[in-house]
Write a protein that holds these residues in place. Structure first.
Motif, PDB file in Angstrom:
ATOM      1  N   TYR A  30       0.811  -1.221   0.000  1.00  0.00           N
ATOM      2  CA  TYR A  30       0.000   0.000   0.000  1.00  0.00           C
ATOM      3  C   TYR A  30       0.847   1.275   0.000  1.00  0.00           C
ATOM      4  O   TYR A  30       0.318   2.365  -0.180  1.00  0.00           O
ATOM      5  CB  TYR A  30      -0.940   0.007   1.213  1.00  0.00           C
ATOM      6  CG  TYR A  30      -1.875  -1.173   1.214  1.00  0.00           C
ATOM      7  CD1 TYR A  30      -2.966  -1.228   0.344  1.00  0.00           C
ATOM      8  CD2 TYR A  30      -1.652  -2.253   2.057  1.00  0.00           C
ATOM      9  CE1 TYR A  30      -3.819  -2.327   0.326  1.00  0.00           C
ATOM     10  CE2 TYR A  30      -2.494  -3.352   2.057  1.00  0.00           C
ATOM     11  CZ  TYR A  30      -3.573  -3.381   1.181  1.00  0.00           C
ATOM     12  OH  TYR A  30      -4.406  -4.460   1.155  1.00  0.00           O
ATOM     13  N   THR A  31       2.137   1.108   0.213  1.00  0.00           N
ATOM     14  CA  THR A  31       3.009   2.296   0.238  1.00  0.00           C
ATOM     15  C   THR A  31       4.117   2.204  -0.810  1.00  0.00           C
ATOM     16  O   THR A  31       5.122   2.895  -0.712  1.00  0.00           O
ATOM     17  CB  THR A  31       3.641   2.468   1.633  1.00  0.00           C
ATOM     18  OG1 THR A  31       4.375   1.285   1.969  1.00  0.00           O
ATOM     19  CG2 THR A  31       2.590   2.743   2.688  1.00  0.00           C
ATOM     20  N   SER A  32       3.932   1.340  -1.806  1.00  0.00           N
ATOM     21  CA  SER A  32       4.987   1.120  -2.798  1.00  0.00           C
ATOM     22  C   SER A  32       5.001   2.160  -3.914  1.00  0.00           C
ATOM     23  O   SER A  32       5.968   2.240  -4.671  1.00  0.00           O
ATOM     24  CB  SER A  32       4.845  -0.274  -3.408  1.00  0.00           C
ATOM     25  OG  SER A  32       3.584  -0.408  -4.047  1.00  0.00           O
ATOM     26  N   LYS A  33       3.955   2.930  -4.028  1.00  0.00           N
ATOM     27  CA  LYS A  33       3.901   3.951  -5.073  1.00  0.00           C
ATOM     28  C   LYS A  33       4.576   5.225  -4.552  1.00  0.00           C
ATOM     29  O   LYS A  33       4.129   5.808  -3.572  1.00  0.00           O
ATOM     30  CB  LYS A  33       2.458   4.227  -5.481  1.00  0.00           C
ATOM     31  CG  LYS A  33       1.754   3.019  -6.100  1.00  0.00           C
ATOM     32  CD  LYS A  33       0.307   3.318  -6.438  1.00  0.00           C
ATOM     33  CE  LYS A  33      -0.364   2.103  -7.035  1.00  0.00           C
ATOM     34  NZ  LYS A  33      -0.448   0.975  -6.093  1.00  0.00           N
ATOM     35  N   VAL A  34       5.651   5.629  -5.219  1.00  0.00           N
ATOM     36  CA  VAL A  34       6.430   6.787  -4.776  1.00  0.00           C
ATOM     37  C   VAL A  34       6.011   8.020  -5.572  1.00  0.00           C
ATOM     38  O   VAL A  34       6.120   8.039  -6.808  1.00  0.00           O
ATOM     39  CB  VAL A  34       7.939   6.534  -4.968  1.00  0.00           C
ATOM     40  CG1 VAL A  34       8.746   7.748  -4.540  1.00  0.00           C
ATOM     41  CG2 VAL A  34       8.364   5.302  -4.179  1.00  0.00           C
ATOM     42  N   PRO A 400      18.000  10.038  -4.813  1.00  0.00           N
ATOM     43  CA  PRO A 400      18.715  11.134  -5.486  1.00  0.00           C
ATOM     44  C   PRO A 400      18.062  12.490  -5.248  1.00  0.00           C
ATOM     45  O   PRO A 400      18.739  13.510  -5.123  1.00  0.00           O
ATOM     46  CB  PRO A 400      18.671  10.725  -6.961  1.00  0.00           C
ATOM     47  CG  PRO A 400      18.588   9.239  -6.937  1.00  0.00           C
ATOM     48  CD  PRO A 400      17.744   8.906  -5.738  1.00  0.00           C
ATOM     49  N   ILE A 401      16.730  12.505  -5.215  1.00  0.00           N
ATOM     50  CA  ILE A 401      15.978  13.695  -4.800  1.00  0.00           C
ATOM     51  C   ILE A 401      14.982  13.225  -3.749  1.00  0.00           C
ATOM     52  O   ILE A 401      14.107  12.402  -4.033  1.00  0.00           O
ATOM     53  CB  ILE A 401      15.223  14.360  -5.969  1.00  0.00           C
ATOM     54  CG1 ILE A 401      16.170  14.694  -7.119  1.00  0.00           C
ATOM     55  CG2 ILE A 401      14.524  15.630  -5.483  1.00  0.00           C
ATOM     56  CD1 ILE A 401      15.487  15.311  -8.332  1.00  0.00           C
ATOM     57  N   ALA A 402      15.124  13.712  -2.530  1.00  0.00           N
ATOM     58  CA  ALA A 402      14.234  13.291  -1.447  1.00  0.00           C
ATOM     59  C   ALA A 402      12.781  13.624  -1.787  1.00  0.00           C
ATOM     60  O   ALA A 402      12.481  14.672  -2.364  1.00  0.00           O
ATOM     61  CB  ALA A 402      14.641  13.978  -0.143  1.00  0.00           C
ATOM     62  N   VAL A 403      11.884  12.719  -1.425  1.00  0.00           N
ATOM     63  CA  VAL A 403      10.456  12.903  -1.708  1.00  0.00           C
ATOM     64  C   VAL A 403       9.784  13.438  -0.448  1.00  0.00           C
ATOM     65  O   VAL A 403       9.531  12.695   0.503  1.00  0.00           O
ATOM     66  CB  VAL A 403       9.814  11.578  -2.163  1.00  0.00           C
ATOM     67  CG1 VAL A 403       8.325  11.781  -2.440  1.00  0.00           C
ATOM     68  CG2 VAL A 403      10.516  11.051  -3.409  1.00  0.00           C
ATOM     69  N   HIS A 404       9.504  14.719  -0.441  1.00  0.00           N
ATOM     70  CA  HIS A 404       8.952  15.361   0.753  1.00  0.00           C
ATOM     71  C   HIS A 404       7.568  14.840   1.109  1.00  0.00           C
ATOM     72  O   HIS A 404       7.195  14.818   2.285  1.00  0.00           O
ATOM     73  CB  HIS A 404       8.891  16.877   0.551  1.00  0.00           C
ATOM     74  CG  HIS A 404      10.241  17.501   0.340  1.00  0.00           C
ATOM     75  ND1 HIS A 404      10.414  18.775  -0.144  1.00  0.00           N
ATOM     76  CD2 HIS A 404      11.492  17.001   0.555  1.00  0.00           C
ATOM     77  CE1 HIS A 404      11.705  19.048  -0.218  1.00  0.00           C
ATOM     78  NE2 HIS A 404      12.376  17.990   0.200  1.00  0.00           N
ATOM     79  N   ALA A 405       6.807  14.400   0.104  1.00  0.00           N
ATOM     80  CA  ALA A 405       5.443  13.922   0.363  1.00  0.00           C
ATOM     81  C   ALA A 405       5.425  12.655   1.202  1.00  0.00           C
ATOM     82  O   ALA A 405       4.402  12.320   1.798  1.00  0.00           O
ATOM     83  CB  ALA A 405       4.720  13.682  -0.960  1.00  0.00           C
ATOM     84  N   LEU A 406       6.555  11.948   1.280  1.00  0.00           N
ATOM     85  CA  LEU A 406       6.608  10.716   2.058  1.00  0.00           C
ATOM     86  C   LEU A 406       7.160  10.927   3.466  1.00  0.00           C
ATOM     87  O   LEU A 406       7.241   9.978   4.247  1.00  0.00           O
ATOM     88  CB  LEU A 406       7.474   9.677   1.328  1.00  0.00           C
ATOM     89  CG  LEU A 406       6.934   9.163  -0.011  1.00  0.00           C
ATOM     90  CD1 LEU A 406       7.906   8.173  -0.628  1.00  0.00           C
ATOM     91  CD2 LEU A 406       5.551   8.528   0.169  1.00  0.00           C
ATOM     92  N   GLU A 407       7.554  12.137   3.796  1.00  0.00           N
ATOM     93  CA  GLU A 407       8.135  12.402   5.113  1.00  0.00           C
ATOM     94  C   GLU A 407       7.062  12.431   6.198  1.00  0.00           C
ATOM     95  O   GLU A 407       5.922  12.842   5.951  1.00  0.00           O
ATOM     96  CB  GLU A 407       8.881  13.740   5.094  1.00  0.00           C
ATOM     97  CG  GLU A 407      10.081  13.751   4.161  1.00  0.00           C
ATOM     98  CD  GLU A 407      10.742  15.115   4.056  1.00  0.00           C
ATOM     99  OE1 GLU A 407      11.935  15.176   3.717  1.00  0.00           O
ATOM    100  OE2 GLU A 407      10.055  16.122   4.313  1.00  0.00           O
ATOM    101  N   ASN A 408       7.430  11.985   7.375  1.00  0.00           N
ATOM    102  CA  ASN A 408       6.563  12.062   8.550  1.00  0.00           C
ATOM    103  C   ASN A 408       7.328  12.818   9.640  1.00  0.00           C
ATOM    104  O   ASN A 408       7.931  12.211  10.523  1.00  0.00           O
ATOM    105  CB  ASN A 408       6.190  10.668   9.042  1.00  0.00           C
ATOM    106  CG  ASN A 408       5.269   9.952   8.060  1.00  0.00           C
ATOM    107  OD1 ASN A 408       4.077  10.213   8.027  1.00  0.00           O
ATOM    108  ND2 ASN A 408       5.836   9.077   7.241  1.00  0.00           N
ATOM    109  N   PRO A 409       7.341  14.148   9.576  1.00  0.00           N
ATOM    110  CA  PRO A 409       8.204  14.943  10.459  1.00  0.00           C
ATOM    111  C   PRO A 409       7.769  14.907  11.913  1.00  0.00           C
ATOM    112  O   PRO A 409       6.605  14.706  12.242  1.00  0.00           O
ATOM    113  CB  PRO A 409       8.079  16.353   9.890  1.00  0.00           C
ATOM    114  CG  PRO A 409       6.761  16.369   9.184  1.00  0.00           C
ATOM    115  CD  PRO A 409       6.576  14.989   8.648  1.00  0.00           C
TER     116      PRO A 409
END
Length: 513
Positions: A30-34, A400-409
């Motif tokens: 369910y979380t494999s789509k980046v 290579p480019i961090a994906v901000h949408a996947l962050e949990n700050p």
């Protein structure tokens, strides 16, 4: 199977909706789509919002030692460039591809004045002017006419303390060169030692790391190295348990939102409090206080130890390039090693660079250095990096480019998110003071030498009697420090240093009463 739902406060999609996620054991499917990266902040090529903003500032592009008897190929902000020093000692930074037929000037011959293209012999000056066109004898006038009709793309360049800086923006909007505090407050006997480290990832995650004052608690702690497999001697680099203490952080936008003060308080022992203030300046400058502080002695308003720009190479690569301040004035423990500071080498914390444990170079030639590995997993000492990872491994492994949408700050990520907000405000015009034009005017108003909030401090402030009292004490100290530094903005040089130290003394005394 039970499914637990968790509301993530404050995290929103681009549409503004609060994200709700389901926590499912073994739920990788369910979380494999980046999702895609954040182009507004990460992309820096010509014509992009961040790229145009960055081009309004001076950036270091290489070290002076990279300018030898052959041109140096560079990629900066997605542009292919060559840097060289001509026979008269002037530095040029030109577009790599010859304006005549596109051959790369990296194969050009350096002249007494300018550089000659290898393909047809066109000669270009450091400002891009065509100085010579090799037409046949008798056609000199036609050659002169042709030379006046072409110009090689060029950027203005200057040298400072072993670094080559270039301004890549519109010529009529050139800002003053930023001589922060005039001389970066280097004390007598200290010096600015240049270095350059390649990073195989986007510039922003490297810059994010500088505003992340919490990560040393885990990443730089010797107790977390697998089976004691140290590589080098610089884990626990602060020399005291204080760096492994989770800091109490206070983040404050300062200088009208042009920069961010990051104040972190760590308890050294029951009698001393170590407070380090990092200064993050738009778009990509970070100023760091002493990295090897053990907190054993009182110290007020100690200044720069690292001055660093994070310069985009392209969207998936960048450079950490700047100076380490070396000498007894800043390095009170005498642990710095000047001979290890340079091209793809640094004297602290193994894992800052792509090549772990490079040979211990003293005087060296650039061509003697091993090449930068194209992929971090192809490094000879990859397993050693797994045992004892450093900043380089943590940063590049974010993709290579961090994906901000996947962050949990979490709460302690506030600094980097605040800095990202300052960047967005500058790009979108929501903070006019942070625009490129306003920055240039601010530099001029400060004679090109604005003040920095960067400082290292060890206060003789006793620990609170209770946890609650200690937390309140640390937070009061960090907030007051930033407030004092704000108040000192009207002063310069020694007058400012005296004012700040007097106020810090008053703060210390007030916390003892």
């Amino acid at each position: 199977m039970t499914i637990k739902e968790d509301k993530l406060e404050g995290q929103k999609t681009s549409g503004g909706n609060v994200v709700s996620k389901k926590l499912i054991p073994y739920g990788g499917y369910y979380t494999s789509k980046v999702p895609g990266h954040d182009p507004e902040l990460t992309e820096t090529g010509p014509g992009t919002p961040m790229g145009e903003f960055m081009r309004a500032f001076w950036h270091p592009v290489c070290m002076s030692i990279e300018l030898t008897d052959t041109p140096r190929y560079l990629k900066i902000l997605g542009e292919e460039l060559v840097a060289f020093r001509d026979g008269s000692g002037r530095v040029g930074v030109l577009h790599a591809h010859c304006v005549h037929r596109g051959a790369s000037l990296e194969y050009g011959a350096i002249q007494e004045r300018g550089i000659r293209c290898c393909y047809h012999g066109m000669v270009f000056d450091v400002d891009g002017t065509c100085l010579h066109v090799p037409f046949p004898k008798g056609e000199e006038k036609e050659a002169e006419k042709f030379a006046c009709s072409i110009q090689q793309g060029a950027y203005k360049a200057v040298e400072r303390n072993g670094l080559v800086f270039a301004y890549m923006g519109p010529p009529d909007a050139e800002p003053p060169f930023p001589e922060w505090e005039g001389d970066f407050t280097v004390l007598p006997g200290d010096e600015l030692v240049p270095y350059s480290n390649f990073q195989h990832c986007n510039w922003l995650q490297v810059q994010d790391n500088a505003a992340d004052n919490y990560h040393p608690t885990a990443l730089h702690a010797g107790k977390n190295v697998v089976n004691g497999q140290y590589q080098g001697t610089t884990f626990d680099e602060v020399g005291a348990a204080s760096m492994e203490v989770a800091p109490d952080m206070h983040f404050v936008p300062v200088q009208q939102g042009r920069s961010l003060a990051c104040a972190g308080a760590r308890r050294v022992d029951k009698d001393r409090l170590f407070v380090r203030v990092q200064h993050q300046v738009l778009p990509n400058l970070s100023l760091h206080a002493y990295t090897s502080e053990d907190g054993s002695k009182k110290k007020l308003f100690s200044r720069f130890h690292i001055i660093r720009w994070t310069v985009p190479v392209d969207d998936e690569n960048s450079k950490m390039i700047g100076w380490r301040v070396m000498g007894p004035g800043i390095d009170t423990r005498g642990v710095g090693k000047k001979e290890l500071v340079g091209y793809e080498s640094i004297d602290f914390l193994e894992g800052q660079v792509a090549m772990r444990r490079p040979e211990r170079f003293g005087e060296y030639k650039l061509e003697d250095l091993p090449p930068i590995p194209p992929n971090h997993r192809e490094r000879e000492n990859y397993k050693a990096a797994q045992y004892a990872p450093g900043d380089y491994e943590a940063i590049i492994s974010q993709r290579p480019i961090a994906v901000h949408a996947l962050e949990n700050p979490t709460k302690f990520d506030a600094g980097l998110f605040l800095f990202r907000k300052l960047l967005r405000d500058a790009l979108r015009g929501t903070n006019p003071a942070a625009s490129a034009q306003s920055f240039a005017e601010w530099f001029r108003a400060n004679a090109g030498a604005p003040n920095s909030y960067c400082s290292g401090n060890v206060f003789e402030i006793p620990e609170g009697d209770t946890v609650e009292e200690e937390v309140a004490r640390r937070r009061k100290v960090t907030k007051t420090i930033v407030s004092i530094l704000n108040e000192s903005e009207r002063l310069k040089a020694d007058e400012r240093a005296v004012f700040v130290r007097e106020k810090f003394e008053e703060l210390e005394q007030s916390m003892k009463n």
